[in-house]
Every structure is written in structure tokens, then in C-alpha cells.
Design an enzyme around this catalytic site. Structure first.
Site, PDB file in Angstrom:
ATOM      1  N   HIS A 125       0.578  -1.289  -0.161  1.00  0.00           N
ATOM      2  CA  HIS A 125       0.596  -0.367   0.227  1.00  0.00           C
ATOM      3  C   HIS A 125       0.952   1.425  -0.420  1.00  0.00           C
ATOM      4  O   HIS A 125       1.716   1.901   0.851  1.00  0.00           O
ATOM      5  CB  HIS A 125      -0.947  -0.354   0.743  1.00  0.00           C
ATOM      6  CG  HIS A 125      -1.705   0.700   1.017  1.00  0.00           C
ATOM      7  ND1 HIS A 125      -2.730   1.527   0.415  1.00  0.00           N
ATOM      8  CD2 HIS A 125      -1.804   2.307   2.282  1.00  0.00           C
ATOM      9  CE1 HIS A 125      -4.213   2.309  -0.143  1.00  0.00           C
ATOM     10  NE2 HIS A 125      -3.022   2.642   1.341  1.00  0.00           N
ATOM     11  N   HIS A 127       0.989   5.649  -1.090  1.00  0.00           N
ATOM     12  CA  HIS A 127       0.733   6.981  -2.007  1.00  0.00           C
ATOM     13  C   HIS A 127       2.368   7.763  -2.005  1.00  0.00           C
ATOM     14  O   HIS A 127       1.881   8.121  -1.291  1.00  0.00           O
ATOM     15  CB  HIS A 127      -0.631   7.455  -1.162  1.00  0.00           C
ATOM     16  CG  HIS A 127      -1.555   6.987  -0.381  1.00  0.00           C
ATOM     17  ND1 HIS A 127      -3.212   6.390  -0.992  1.00  0.00           N
ATOM     18  CD2 HIS A 127      -1.411   6.510   0.804  1.00  0.00           C
ATOM     19  CE1 HIS A 127      -3.826   5.777  -1.178  1.00  0.00           C
ATOM     20  NE2 HIS A 127      -3.512   6.041   0.195  1.00  0.00           N
ATOM     21  N   TYR A 137      -5.277   7.707  -7.382  1.00  0.00           N
ATOM     22  CA  TYR A 137      -5.960   8.355  -7.247  1.00  0.00           C
ATOM     23  C   TYR A 137      -5.810   9.929  -7.945  1.00  0.00           C
ATOM     24  O   TYR A 137      -6.694  10.733  -8.035  1.00  0.00           O
ATOM     25  CB  TYR A 137      -6.841   8.042  -6.053  1.00  0.00           C
ATOM     26  CG  TYR A 137      -6.687   8.922  -4.387  1.00  0.00           C
ATOM     27  CD1 TYR A 137      -6.129  10.050  -4.642  1.00  0.00           C
ATOM     28  CD2 TYR A 137      -5.704   8.630  -4.003  1.00  0.00           C
ATOM     29  CE1 TYR A 137      -6.116  11.200  -3.202  1.00  0.00           C
ATOM     30  CE2 TYR A 137      -5.263   8.413  -2.398  1.00  0.00           C
ATOM     31  CZ  TYR A 137      -5.726  10.021  -2.439  1.00  0.00           C
ATOM     32  OH  TYR A 137      -4.986  10.121  -1.301  1.00  0.00           O
ATOM     33  N   HIS A 183     -11.978   3.770  -3.459  1.00  0.00           N
ATOM     34  CA  HIS A 183     -10.903   4.339  -1.718  1.00  0.00           C
ATOM     35  C   HIS A 183     -11.415   4.322  -0.965  1.00  0.00           C
ATOM     36  O   HIS A 183     -10.776   4.555   0.077  1.00  0.00           O
ATOM     37  CB  HIS A 183     -11.423   5.923  -2.606  1.00  0.00           C
ATOM     38  CG  HIS A 183     -10.573   6.745  -0.965  1.00  0.00           C
ATOM     39  ND1 HIS A 183     -11.114   7.460  -0.258  1.00  0.00           N
ATOM     40  CD2 HIS A 183      -9.157   7.584  -1.347  1.00  0.00           C
ATOM     41  CE1 HIS A 183     -10.175   7.565   0.490  1.00  0.00           C
ATOM     42  NE2 HIS A 183      -8.930   7.969  -0.038  1.00  0.00           N
ATOM     43  N   ARG A 232     -16.867   6.386   1.994  1.00  0.00           N
ATOM     44  CA  ARG A 232     -16.990   7.451   2.236  1.00  0.00           C
ATOM     45  C   ARG A 232     -16.674   8.039   0.777  1.00  0.00           C
ATOM     46  O   ARG A 232     -17.895   8.934   0.499  1.00  0.00           O
ATOM     47  CB  ARG A 232     -15.756   7.900   3.032  1.00  0.00           C
ATOM     48  CG  ARG A 232     -16.078   8.131   4.054  1.00  0.00           C
ATOM     49  CD  ARG A 232     -15.078   8.664   5.319  1.00  0.00           C
ATOM     50  NE  ARG A 232     -13.133   7.819   4.848  1.00  0.00           N
ATOM     51  CZ  ARG A 232     -12.435   8.524   4.571  1.00  0.00           C
ATOM     52  NH1 ARG A 232     -12.423   9.853   3.822  1.00  0.00           N
ATOM     53  NH2 ARG A 232     -10.811   8.325   4.514  1.00  0.00           N
ATOM     54  N   HIS A 255      -9.701   1.217   1.625  1.00  0.00           N
ATOM     55  CA  HIS A 255      -9.793   1.417   2.950  1.00  0.00           C
ATOM     56  C   HIS A 255     -10.382   0.819   3.679  1.00  0.00           C
ATOM     57  O   HIS A 255     -11.234   1.593   2.890  1.00  0.00           O
ATOM     58  CB  HIS A 255      -8.889   3.633   2.846  1.00  0.00           C
ATOM     59  CG  HIS A 255      -7.872   3.977   2.649  1.00  0.00           C
ATOM     60  ND1 HIS A 255      -8.218   4.652   1.668  1.00  0.00           N
ATOM     61  CD2 HIS A 255      -6.898   3.001   2.306  1.00  0.00           C
ATOM     62  CE1 HIS A 255      -7.145   5.191   1.065  1.00  0.00           C
ATOM     63  NE2 HIS A 255      -5.977   5.006   1.364  1.00  0.00           N
ATOM     64  N   GLU A 299     -10.365   2.726   8.961  1.00  0.00           N
ATOM     65  CA  GLU A 299      -9.016   3.768   8.889  1.00  0.00           C
ATOM     66  C   GLU A 299      -9.280   3.923  10.327  1.00  0.00           C
ATOM     67  O   GLU A 299      -7.852   4.622  11.015  1.00  0.00           O
ATOM     68  CB  GLU A 299      -7.947   4.207   8.242  1.00  0.00           C
ATOM     69  CG  GLU A 299      -7.003   5.203   8.444  1.00  0.00           C
ATOM     70  CD  GLU A 299      -6.639   5.031   7.277  1.00  0.00           C
ATOM     71  OE1 GLU A 299      -4.878   6.046   7.156  1.00  0.00           O
ATOM     72  OE2 GLU A 299      -6.735   5.929   5.612  1.00  0.00           O
ATOM     73  N   HIS A 311      -5.374  -1.587   5.998  1.00  0.00           N
ATOM     74  CA  HIS A 311      -5.605  -0.631   7.952  1.00  0.00           C
ATOM     75  C   HIS A 311      -6.331  -2.100   8.618  1.00  0.00           C
ATOM     76  O   HIS A 311      -5.906  -2.203   9.494  1.00  0.00           O
ATOM     77  CB  HIS A 311      -6.129   0.646   7.241  1.00  0.00           C
ATOM     78  CG  HIS A 311      -4.906   1.677   6.579  1.00  0.00           C
ATOM     79  ND1 HIS A 311      -3.951   2.095   7.388  1.00  0.00           N
ATOM     80  CD2 HIS A 311      -5.699   3.032   5.722  1.00  0.00           C
ATOM     81  CE1 HIS A 311      -3.659   3.027   6.454  1.00  0.00           C
ATOM     82  NE2 HIS A 311      -4.200   3.647   5.774  1.00  0.00           N
ATOM     83  N   ASP A 341       2.148   2.962   2.590  1.00  0.00           N
ATOM     84  CA  ASP A 341       1.370   4.099   3.041  1.00  0.00           C
ATOM     85  C   ASP A 341       1.819   5.732   2.256  1.00  0.00           C
ATOM     86  O   ASP A 341       1.748   5.907   1.376  1.00  0.00           O
ATOM     87  CB  ASP A 341       0.012   4.102   3.742  1.00  0.00           C
ATOM     88  CG  ASP A 341      -0.373   4.237   3.687  1.00  0.00           C
ATOM     89  OD1 ASP A 341      -1.115   5.138   2.853  1.00  0.00           O
ATOM     90  OD2 ASP A 341      -1.663   4.796   4.945  1.00  0.00           O
TER      91      ASP A 341
END
Length: 445
Positions: free
Chosen positions: A56, A58, A118, A208, A211, A233, A236, A270, A321
Site C-alpha cells: 500500500h 501513496h 487516485y 477508495h 466514504r 481503505h 482506518e 489498514h 502508505d
């Protein structure tokens, strides 16, 4: 064909001395134990360990390291700082940053990465002339460095979830959104097809979070991505759970399960705040969980239920992450160390199991099931850890994961290619390469 002689090697059964790995066409074709080096062997002094998968990542969050700690705050205040970085990245600067971050990963011992991507469109939400320009920057960076990449192209349709419902994308998040599931698929599917034969790059998908998608959208997303490597995710922060319970009367894991997304191809990233039912759902579905210890403690998110997940047979892997730390050995031993803090006991996860979590399970989580171990037929991805540094001197080779750090990686091989030798990569020295990229990014504000 190349032969590598390993002073010590972390084989699936045990750590052995005098191991010769024969590599042919990017895979291990033979393993011999307790042999002396031959004249034509590439000699690897230290402990050879299968390459670790960073399940994972970003990449652009790396620009935040060391810049978000003044004044306290939490995940949500940190997110504001992250969005400020997202506002200004373009394909050219993204390529430079990703190349540096991927090189940092490789030099630390990560030989594969799952990039949770993203950052798709221009500021304001308009698409680039090449719809996947930002994804292509990540692919090019991985090729330049030589690291394996699973690009987890992420669907992001809403700006959050409150007890009153989903929020629209804000002025920054609009870069992340494609409008609808169909529009996301129209952008991603041709890109994925075009990369289908790439030896180092694969394309998977990510939701994602609950949410960012409604249950109806998750249903449609699951139909489009059936059979793909899939991540999301999950739980988290407690606020995510509270919002999901308040609006839907279900946890994020229950929502994902109702949409049919939980199966052996799914990884819950997570998974920090899970209910007993969540644990049962993940276990029954053969899904896995990716723990990101250094990020979860950096953002004060909490310590996840590692023992409960393992007790129920949920496979684990690790990720860095937001890259507050890029060091797979730190992530792996943190699984055990955090368990010690929670349980007041040592030895919950032994060293061999930690390596398997990072390598074998990490590779499986990002869609490279043929990698992550030093065995015949496996991908020839492995790293060498020094046994004579001030950190590792005197360590048992079988326990070196508890003493080694990223600076102890001397050599890295991916697909049989000796990418890092004695700490140097073909792109140059790692420290100045990474430093220059970060300085240029900050000057471009």
C-alpha cells in the site's frame, strides 16, 4: 542464465548457508543448498531474503515527510496538508517524484509496490489529453527504477460520508473523481488492456473507501472489476465507522461484503478498527488485510487487531502508505512490537513468519502470486542484508529482520536483474537522487 551464491539465504523451510540460486528468464530455476561458491557465481555476502512487497503506497504523500508535525492534529488535519500537495502535481513533477520514491523503496528492500493511485485529472477536474497521464507517469517511474508495480487505479466519486449522507467532491478532490463507475471504467479498462503483457507492471483497482462510493456504486464497481486485484481503505479511523453506522446501519466491512467485493482477490487496507463481525466476514471470504504500522502510528490512527486477524486465518501484508518511513524491516517488526505493547508478551509473530508476511503474502496481495519466496519457479526478486553493520553485527541470520534497517540493504535483484550493487543503482546514488527530486518539487510550489 545467472547463478547467485548466497552466504545465507532465507529459504521457505529455514535459513541455510551456502545457497546457489540459478536464475533463468527472470525466475529461479534451481536452488542448491550447502555448496561452496563457483568461479562464475555472483557472490552475495550477507543474508539473502525474498524481496518485500509494499502492498500500500501513496507515492505523492512522500512530499509531506517531516512537515506535518507542528501543532498536533489528527488524520483529518494531516489530510488538509496532503491536499495542498495534490493541488500542484502534474505528470512531469509526478514522474520525478515517483522515480525518487520508487528508488528509495527499492534501495530499502521493497522489490514490488501496490500503488493506490487516485490523482487522475488536472486541477479543476478536467482530464488530460492522455486520460491516464498521471498513471503513465507512475508506470514510467517503475520501469526506470526496475521495481515491480501493481497500479491500483482508484475510484473516488464522493467527498466523504456524514450521518446525513455522502458529500460532493471538493475543489481538490475533483481531481480524483471520474463522475460515475462507467466513466471510471472507460478510462481504466483500455489502459489495463494495453499493459497486459508488461513483465513488470500490472493494473488492478481500488475503491477508495465507503466514504467515496455508495453501496450501489460499489455493486457496479464490483461487476466491472470481477477477477481483478482489488483493494480498499477499510476502517482506518473510528469516524469512518461512526459515519457508516449512522447513515447505513452497517460497518464499512459489512457494506463491502454486501456488494460482493470480499473474496481472495480483496485486501482491506489498514483494517484498524474492526468489529467481531468484520473479522468473521474477512475470514470467511478469504480476503486479506494490509497493515501500515508506521503510518498508523504517525497519524495516531491506532494499533490494528493483528492477532485477531491471524487467529482467524486472515493473511496479512504490510505497506508504507504515506511514507513517513520507507523501511520494510521496520514495518514488519512493528507488527510484532505493537503486539507486544498490546499483549505484554513477546513472540506473537516469529521472524520467519514476518518475512513470509512481507514477501509471500505481500506479493499475493498485489497480484504477483508467483513471487515472494526463494524457490524453484518463483520470480527472481531478492535482496541482500548486511550482517556486519553496526545494526546487524552479531545477529542470528534467521532473526536479522529484528535488527536490520533499510541502510543494511546492499544488493537488490528484480526479475533476475542485479539493479543495486553495493548500494548503487544505475540511476545513481540513492540519497542525492531522492533529495534533488524533493527539493525541486518544493521549489515548484
Amino acid at each position: 542464465m545467472t547463478t547467485f551464491w548466497c552466504e545465507h539465504a532465507h529459504l521457505p523451510s529455514k535459513v541455510q548457508w551456502g545457497v546457489r540460486l540459478t536464475v533463468d528468464d527472470g525466475r529461479i530455476s534451481a536452488v542448491r543448498e550447502r555448496v561452496k561458491p563457483a568461479d562464475d557465481d555472483v557472490r552475495l555476502h550477507g543474508v539473502v531474503v525474498p524481496g518485500i512487497a509494499n502492498a500500500h503506497s501513496h507515492t505523492f504523500h512522500r512530499a509531506l515527510r517531516g512537515r506535518t508535525h507542528a501543532g498536533g492534529g489528527n488524520f483529518w488535519s494531516w489530510r488538509d496538508e496532503m491536499y495542498a500537495v495534490a493541488r500542484r502535481l502534474q505528470p512531469e513533477s509526478y514522474l520525478a517524484l515517483a522515480r525518487a520514491v520508487f528508488l528509495d523503496m527499492l534501495a530499502a528492500g521493497y522489490t514490488a509496490v501496490g500503488e493506490f493511485h487516485y490523482l487522475h485529472h488536472q486541477p479543476g477536474g478536467r482530464g488530460y489529453d492522455e486520460p491516464n497521464a498521471m498513471g503513465e507517469a507512475l508506470v514510467q517511474a517503475a520501469r526506470d527504477v526496475g521495481i515491480r508495480l501493481t497500479l491500483l487505479d482508484t475510484i473516488y466519486l464522493h467527498g466523504g460520508l456524514t450521518p446525513q449522507g455522502h458529500l460532493p467532491l471538493d475543489e481538490v478532490q475533483i481531481r480524483f473523481g471520474d463522475g460515475t463507475v462507467d466513466q471510471w471504467a472507460e478510462r481504466v479498462t483500455p489502459f489495463r488492456d494495453a499493459l497486459g503483457g508488461d513483465p513488470l507492471v500490472r493494473v488492478g483497482a481500488a475503491a477508495h473507501s465507503v466514504r467515496a462510493l455508495t453501496p450501489t456504486e460499489l455493486d457496479a464497481f464490483g461487476e466491472v472489476t470481477d477477477g481483478w486485484t482489488l483493494h480498499a481503505h477499510v476502517s482506518e479511523q473510528p469516524a469512518e465507522n461512526l459515519a457508516a453506522q449512522a447513515f447505513y446501519g452497517r460497518t464499512p466491512t459489512e457494506i463491502l461484503g454486501s456488494s460482493g467485493l470480499l473474496d481472495e482477490s480483496f485486501t482491506a487496507v489498514h483494517a484498524t478498527h474492526l468489529s467481531e463481525r468484520d473479522l468473521l466476514l474477512l475470514s470467511r471470504s478469504d480476503a486479506r488485510a494490509c497493515i501500515c504500522p508506521t503510518t498508523e502510528r504517525d497519524l495516531a490512527d491506532g494499533i490494528g487487531p493483528t492477532t485477531d486477524l491471524r487467529r482467524r486465518g486472515v493473511p496479512l501484508c504490510v505497506g508504507s502508505d504515506q511514507h513517513a518511513v520507507i523501511d520494510p524491516w521496520e514495518e514488519l517488526r512493528a507488527l510484532e512490537m505493537h503486539e507486544r505493547l498490546m499483549s505484554h508478551e513477546r513472540g506473537r509473530i516469529d521472524p520467519a513468519e514476518l518475512v513470509r508476511i512481507g514477501a509471500t503474502e505481500g506479493y499475493r496481495a498485489i497480484g504477483w502470486a508467483e513471487g515472494g519466496q526463494l524457490a524453484v519457479g518463483a520470480l527472481a526478486d531478492f535482496v541482500v542484508l548486511r550482517e556486519d553493520s553496526r545494526r546487524t553485527a552479531g545477529s542470528d541470520p534467521g532473526q536479522i529482520v529484528f535488527s536490520a534497517g533499510a541502510p543494511d540493504v546492499t544488493d537488490v535483484v528484480v526479475a533476475g536483474q542485479h539493479l543495486i550493487r553495493a548500494g548503487a543503482h544505475r540511476l545513481g546514488e540513492v540519497d542525492p537522487f531522492v533529495s534533488e527530486a524533493l527539493v525541486l518539487l518544493r521549489e515548484a510550489r
